[in-house]
Design a protein around this motif. Structure first.
Motif, PDB file in Angstrom:
ATOM      1  N   ILE A 113       0.839  -1.203   0.000  1.00 16.30           N
ATOM      2  CA  ILE A 113       0.000   0.000   0.000  1.00 16.30           C
ATOM      3  C   ILE A 113       0.875   1.255   0.000  1.00 16.30           C
ATOM      4  O   ILE A 113       0.603   2.218  -0.719  1.00 16.30           O
ATOM      5  CB  ILE A 113      -0.972  -0.016   1.200  1.00 16.30           C
ATOM      6  CG1 ILE A 113      -2.035  -1.099   0.998  1.00 16.30           C
ATOM      7  CG2 ILE A 113      -1.624   1.345   1.393  1.00 16.30           C
ATOM      8  CD1 ILE A 113      -2.894  -1.364   2.212  1.00 16.30           C
TER       9      ILE A 113
ATOM     10  N   TYR B 122       2.208   1.710  -3.407  1.00 14.86           N
ATOM     11  CA  TYR B 122       1.165   2.221  -4.296  1.00 14.86           C
ATOM     12  C   TYR B 122       0.937   3.713  -4.066  1.00 14.86           C
ATOM     13  O   TYR B 122       0.742   4.475  -5.020  1.00 14.86           O
ATOM     14  CB  TYR B 122      -0.136   1.450  -4.099  1.00 14.86           C
ATOM     15  CG  TYR B 122      -0.104   0.011  -4.599  1.00 14.86           C
ATOM     16  CD1 TYR B 122       0.898  -0.450  -5.437  1.00 14.86           C
ATOM     17  CD2 TYR B 122      -1.090  -0.882  -4.220  1.00 14.86           C
ATOM     18  CE1 TYR B 122       0.917  -1.755  -5.896  1.00 14.86           C
ATOM     19  CE2 TYR B 122      -1.080  -2.191  -4.672  1.00 14.86           C
ATOM     20  CZ  TYR B 122      -0.079  -2.619  -5.507  1.00 14.86           C
ATOM     21  OH  TYR B 122      -0.065  -3.913  -5.957  1.00 14.86           O
ATOM     22  N   LYS B 123       0.966   4.144  -2.790  1.00 12.41           N
ATOM     23  CA  LYS B 123       0.797   5.571  -2.492  1.00 12.41           C
ATOM     24  C   LYS B 123       1.948   6.373  -3.084  1.00 12.41           C
ATOM     25  O   LYS B 123       1.739   7.440  -3.669  1.00 12.41           O
ATOM     26  CB  LYS B 123       0.722   5.794  -0.979  1.00 12.41           C
ATOM     27  CG  LYS B 123      -0.603   5.437  -0.381  1.00 12.41           C
ATOM     28  CD  LYS B 123      -0.635   5.702   1.116  1.00 12.41           C
ATOM     29  CE  LYS B 123      -1.964   5.239   1.676  1.00 12.41           C
ATOM     30  NZ  LYS B 123      -2.033   5.345   3.126  1.00 12.41           N
TER      31      LYS B 123
ATOM     32  N   GLY C  52       1.450   6.790  -6.606  1.00 17.13           N
ATOM     33  CA  GLY C  52       0.219   7.487  -6.974  1.00 17.13           C
ATOM     34  C   GLY C  52      -0.870   6.583  -7.525  1.00 17.13           C
ATOM     35  O   GLY C  52      -1.764   7.049  -8.224  1.00 17.13           O
ATOM     36  N   VAL C  53      -0.810   5.284  -7.225  1.00 19.82           N
ATOM     37  CA  VAL C  53      -1.825   4.356  -7.723  1.00 19.82           C
ATOM     38  C   VAL C  53      -2.591   3.686  -6.578  1.00 19.82           C
ATOM     39  O   VAL C  53      -3.226   2.653  -6.768  1.00 19.82           O
ATOM     40  CB  VAL C  53      -1.204   3.280  -8.654  1.00 19.82           C
ATOM     41  CG1 VAL C  53      -0.676   3.920  -9.923  1.00 19.82           C
ATOM     42  CG2 VAL C  53      -0.134   2.487  -7.942  1.00 19.82           C
ATOM     43  N   ASP C  54      -2.549   4.295  -5.396  1.00 13.48           N
ATOM     44  CA  ASP C  54      -3.189   3.692  -4.233  1.00 13.48           C
ATOM     45  C   ASP C  54      -4.713   3.656  -4.337  1.00 13.48           C
ATOM     46  O   ASP C  54      -5.358   2.899  -3.629  1.00 13.48           O
ATOM     47  CB  ASP C  54      -2.775   4.405  -2.948  1.00 13.48           C
ATOM     48  CG  ASP C  54      -3.058   5.891  -2.981  1.00 13.48           C
ATOM     49  OD1 ASP C  54      -2.797   6.523  -4.032  1.00 13.48           O
ATOM     50  OD2 ASP C  54      -3.535   6.426  -1.967  1.00 13.48           O
ATOM     51  N   GLY C  55      -5.279   4.422  -5.235  1.00 13.39           N
ATOM     52  CA  GLY C  55      -6.723   4.419  -5.425  1.00 13.39           C
ATOM     53  C   GLY C  55      -7.245   3.109  -6.011  1.00 13.39           C
ATOM     54  O   GLY C  55      -8.440   2.824  -5.946  1.00 13.39           O
ATOM     55  N   TYR C  56      -6.355   2.304  -6.546  1.00 11.67           N
ATOM     56  CA  TYR C  56      -6.751   1.039  -7.158  1.00 11.67           C
ATOM     57  C   TYR C  56      -6.755  -0.127  -6.176  1.00 11.67           C
ATOM     58  O   TYR C  56      -7.128  -1.237  -6.541  1.00 11.67           O
ATOM     59  CB  TYR C  56      -5.830   0.704  -8.334  1.00 11.67           C
ATOM     60  CG  TYR C  56      -5.905   1.715  -9.442  1.00 11.67           C
ATOM     61  CD1 TYR C  56      -7.003   1.754 -10.295  1.00 11.67           C
ATOM     62  CD2 TYR C  56      -4.895   2.651  -9.607  1.00 11.67           C
ATOM     63  CE1 TYR C  56      -7.087   2.694 -11.301  1.00 11.67           C
ATOM     64  CE2 TYR C  56      -4.966   3.591 -10.618  1.00 11.67           C
ATOM     65  CZ  TYR C  56      -6.069   3.609 -11.461  1.00 11.67           C
ATOM     66  OH  TYR C  56      -6.144   4.545 -12.453  1.00 11.67           O
ATOM     67  N   TYR C  57      -6.309   0.118  -4.968  1.00 10.06           N
ATOM     68  CA  TYR C  57      -6.258  -0.949  -3.962  1.00 10.06           C
ATOM     69  C   TYR C  57      -7.024  -0.487  -2.737  1.00 10.06           C
ATOM     70  O   TYR C  57      -6.676   0.521  -2.116  1.00 10.06           O
ATOM     71  CB  TYR C  57      -4.804  -1.278  -3.586  1.00 10.06           C
ATOM     72  CG  TYR C  57      -4.682  -2.496  -2.702  1.00 10.06           C
ATOM     73  CD1 TYR C  57      -4.579  -3.758  -3.250  1.00 10.06           C
ATOM     74  CD2 TYR C  57      -4.682  -2.374  -1.318  1.00 10.06           C
ATOM     75  CE1 TYR C  57      -4.467  -4.881  -2.449  1.00 10.06           C
ATOM     76  CE2 TYR C  57      -4.576  -3.494  -0.511  1.00 10.06           C
ATOM     77  CZ  TYR C  57      -4.467  -4.735  -1.075  1.00 10.06           C
ATOM     78  OH  TYR C  57      -4.374  -5.844  -0.275  1.00 10.06           O
ATOM     79  N   ASP C  58      -8.066  -1.190  -2.401  1.00  8.40           N
ATOM     80  CA  ASP C  58      -8.894  -0.839  -1.251  1.00  8.40           C
ATOM     81  C   ASP C  58      -8.226  -1.353   0.023  1.00  8.40           C
ATOM     82  O   ASP C  58      -8.123  -2.559   0.245  1.00  8.40           O
ATOM     83  CB  ASP C  58     -10.284  -1.454  -1.416  1.00  8.40           C
ATOM     84  CG  ASP C  58     -11.258  -1.015  -0.342  1.00  8.40           C
ATOM     85  OD1 ASP C  58     -10.878  -0.260   0.565  1.00  8.40           O
ATOM     86  OD2 ASP C  58     -12.426  -1.446  -0.419  1.00  8.40           O
ATOM     87  N   SER C  59      -7.762  -0.437   0.849  1.00  8.97           N
ATOM     88  CA  SER C  59      -7.028  -0.827   2.060  1.00  8.97           C
ATOM     89  C   SER C  59      -7.921  -1.505   3.099  1.00  8.97           C
ATOM     90  O   SER C  59      -7.411  -2.075   4.067  1.00  8.97           O
ATOM     91  CB  SER C  59      -6.319   0.381   2.672  1.00  8.97           C
ATOM     92  OG  SER C  59      -7.252   1.373   3.027  1.00  8.97           O
TER      93      SER C  59
END
Length: 132
Positions: A86, A89-90, A93-100
């Protein structure tokens, strides 16, 4: 370099899943085997049946203890790996694609696995002595 780190984390997660699966299947198999063997022995007339039953009970306790420790370590490892993923991904800048919130789901799943192991172990131990 990020691609290699990402691949390494994914491989570690896959290995973690395989290890957890082996722990859980081993525990379920042993608990059912102990239940069957001890139930059969409890119905018999052998003088040594209590000793054999106690040996299987001890085996069940030890294996279930090891399995629970293994599952807890697997849970910790998965959380660390996913937190690292995570963060990566942050940073990319692609953290929006992985639901934490998946971390909570994994924790719940691990807790349910532990519950299954504990209750199957208790049933494997208690039922034959009640049927005795």
């Amino acid at each position: 370099m990020i691609g290699r780190v990402h691949q390494h984390i994914i491989e570690e997660l896959q290995q973690n899943t395989r290890t957890d699966t082996i722990f859980i299947i081993t525990s379920i198999f042993l608990n059912l085997l102990t239940l069957a063997v001890n139930s059969g022995i409890a119905q018999g007339k052998s003088a040594n049946r209590t000793i054999v039953m106690l040996i299987f009970v001890a085996l069940t306790i030890v294996v279930n203890f090891v399995v629970i420790i293994g599952i807890l370590k697997g849970k910790q490892t998965r959380a660390k790996l996913l937190n690292g993923l995570i963060k990566m991904y942050k940073d990319q800048g692609v953290d929006g694609y992985y639901d934490s919130s998946l971390l909570t789901n994994y924790n719940t799943r691990y807790n349910l696995f532990i519950l299954v192991v504990v209750f199957l172990g208790l049933i494997a131990i208690v039922v034959p002595f009640i049927a005795k």
